[in-house]
Enzyme design. Structure first.
Site, short mmCIF file in Angstrom:
data_model
loop_
_atom_site.label_atom_id
_atom_site.label_comp_id
_atom_site.label_asym_id
_atom_site.label_seq_id
_atom_site.Cartn_x
_atom_site.Cartn_y
_atom_site.Cartn_z
CB CYS A 48 26.19 -14.42 -51.01
SG CYS A 48 26.27 -13.32 -49.46
CG HIS A 65 23.22 -10.68 -53.20
ND1 HIS A 65 23.08 -11.92 -53.01
CD2 HIS A 65 24.20 -10.29 -52.35
CE1 HIS A 65 23.24 -12.10 -51.83
NE2 HIS A 65 23.82 -11.28 -51.24
CD GLU A 73 21.08 -12.57 -56.00
OE1 GLU A 73 22.09 -12.51 -56.51
OE2 GLU A 73 20.99 -13.10 -55.00
#
Lengths: 397, 192
Positions: free
Chosen positions: B82, B170, B172
């Site tokens: 990001c 993202h 994660e």
């Protein structure tokens, strides 16, 4: 090649108990328990470490759900937990502190201040010099990121708890996520009503009575949340509740309406689109957003379950149209005369860091809406919140 | 194997540590404001992941501490997510602009280069994104575009010369179901 390092509750408990004994030593500790999975697990863990040197208090803030104080008290003091719990009634104090406030952050700050005042008075009375808290990872991450002030974040914001409140702070769960805390709770033998309990914010219904706090609005939030919980629990969303705000609307522009109608396969006159004057918290690009709530009406023609993908496209378009939009709601009942709008919220998530809208049968949402209108005469219309996190947060404030 | 994560103030940074640990890699957060290239070399890191955060590269590089030098000079693989994907994009000659169609929530990522960090994920996969800014190409950039989405032309990039990667989405978060595969691919790069 790939080593799996799944979370091991047994070894976590063993280490945490040892660490708690070392940190607390021969002092007395206090913990505020809400009945939620974080604080209850933390209390059970600490109780295992230091026994009767732990004082557990349940503070009735007046912003709890229907029957919650009594129910939590019964559950936590009974086997297998057997926690030595003290019930503190502080409803009037909290209400006085929040009355008249309408900004989401101001409300959270006022709640927090009162919470620690009540707690530190109790700590002094009991001779406790250590405060144990069930803070978990998302709490401090959101607070440090400036998304929301979680009520239990102190040290991470640079608050010197020893100086300010007269106690040392110990937070044994601070690196865990919700799913890991649940594993610890199960390992400690907590009943499923605790280990699988859906999260409930510390400031409780005060953040679900969106905008200015009034007694009436909190009562509507309490009743509507109860109806939502009773009917939706069989679908097992990760979190589900109702939020209430003033039903004051501003019309929106026609081009946008045409475009959204096309997207949803409706004709232009079948769709209504407007903004509410109330504002809701969101999270965009790692920053807090506090902005507009959009209402949509006309989906009754769409059959079957909630088409999350279709809504998702509409949400994207609305956010592109106006970057201040943090939330999109669609009506599940007709509008009638009344002061408040109610939003049903139900999400699916592993760790509450991101969340999807739950795919629920439309008939069930309509049924819940109808019941809310029946039971709450001040409510004009009921909506379903169709916004993922991001751009919205799970709670409205 | 040790891959620290640079904490850039983003709410998901901690989840990267969690994901790395679940993949059997040792990890912890190191703060963006104090970490130095020499410090990372002394720790003998096998690679570095940098998280997202509430800043904008358009406000200047000073706010990133030693990260620009780390990205340009490190001799270990780097992965930016990001905000730090945008930082890498800027340092490698791209432009950072406020996107006219920012992405929040679910997106579809279309794989362009299926043989690198996105191996196994072709032709497309679902991901979660949350960003206002984005990287755009300038014709002078020294990175390859590995993926794009419906609204963002550079969802993933790679330095042409060194193992430096960036992703706009993202990997994660739990709502990017195949994010761990991307991370595993990066761990493979770090093993070489």
């Amino acid at each position: 090649m790939r080593v799996s390092a799944e979370f091991d509750a047994a070894s976590f408990v063993e280490k945490a108990v040892e660490e708690l004994r070392r940190r607390i030593g021969d002092r007395r500790a206090i913990i505020a328990v809400s009945g939620g999975v974080d604080s209850t697990t933390c209390a059970a863990l600490t109780y295992r470490a230091i026994g009767r040197d732990l004082v557990c208090v349940f503070i009735d803030t007046g912003f709890m759900r229907k029957g919650e104080p009594e129910e939590v008290y019964r559950r936590l003091t009974a086997p297998p937990l057997n926690l030595p719990l003290k019930l503190i009634r502080a409803k009037d104090r909290f209400f006085k502190a929040l009355k008249g406030l309408s900004d989401a952050e101001q409300k959270r700050m006022a709640f927090r201040k009162t919470f620690y005042e009540v707690l530190s008075e109790e700590a002094r009375k009991e001779g406790c010099t250590v405060l144990v808290q069930g803070t978990i990872a998302p709490d401090w991450i959101e607070t440090l990121g400036g998304i929301k002030t979680q009520h239990n974040i102190l040290e991470q914001l640079g608050v010197d708890t020893a100086k300010e409140y007269g106690f040392d702070l110990v937070e044994p769960l601070v690196d865990l996520y919700k799913d890991q805390v649940r594993a610890v709770a199960r390992y400690l033998g907590a009943p499923v009503e605790v280990s699988e309990r859906q999260p409930f914010p510390g400031p409780g219904l005060s953040v679900r009575a969106v905008g200015e706090i009034t007694e009436e609005k909190v009562e509507v939030a309490r009743e509507a949340s109860w109806i939502v919980e009773e009917r939706l629990k069989e679908f097992k969303p990760s979190q589900y509740f109702a939020a209430v705000f003033e039903d004051e609307r501003v019309d929106s522009d026609r081009h946008l309406k045409q475009e959204i109608a096309r997207m949803l396969k409706l004709s232009e006159d079948e769709l209504q689109l407007y903004c509410f004057k109330a504002r809701a918290t969101g999270v965009k690009g790692d920053a807090r957003a506090y902005g507009k709530i959009v209402g949509l009406e006309g989906w009754r023609r769409l059959e079957g379950g909630v088409d999350v993908d279709l809504f998702d496209m509409a949400v994207k378009r609305l956010v592109h149209w106006d970057p201040e939009v943090t939330r999109v709601l669609c009506a599940v009942t007709e509008r009638r005369h009344g002061k408040y709008a109610v939003a049903i919220r139900a999400v699916i998530t592993r760790d509450f860091m991101t969340a999807k809208v739950a795919r629920l049968p439309w008939e069930v949402l309509m049924e819940v809406g109808k019941k809310i209108l029946e039971r709450c005469p001040a409510v004009s219309q009921v909506f379903y919140d169709v916004t993922s996190k991001p751009p919205a947060t799970v709670e409205f404030e | 194997m040790f891959i620290p994560v640079v904490f850039c103030g983003g709410q998901y940074n901690h989840l990267i540590v969690r994901a790395l640990r679940e993949l059997g890699v040792e990890s912890r957060l190191v703060p963006m404001t104090t970490i130095k290239l020499e410090g990372l070399e002394a720790m003998e890191v096998d690679g570095l992941v940098m998280g997202g955060g509430p800043y904008s590269v358009r406000d200047g590089l000073e706010q990133f501490g030693d990260l620009p030098r780390i990205i340009m000079e490190a001799n270990f693989p780097i992965f930016g997510i990001c905000l730090t994907h945008q930082l890498i994009g800027k340092l490698l000659g791209g432009e950072i602009v406020k996107g006219s169609k920012p992405e929040f929530g679910k997106i579809t990522v279309y794989v362009i280069d299926k043989d690198d960090i996105l191996r196994g994920l072709s032709p497309s996969f679902e991901a979660w994104a949350s960003h206002n800014d984005e990287v755009v190409r300038t014709s002078k950039e020294s990175f390859e575009v590995l993926a794009h989405s419906d609204f963002c032309s550079v969802e993933a990039l790679k330095d042409r010369r060194r193992p430096i990667y960036g992703v706009q989405f993202h990997i994660e978060v739990a709502d990017t179901p195949r994010g761990k595969e991307v991370l595993s691919n990066f761990i493979e790069v770090c093993r070489r």
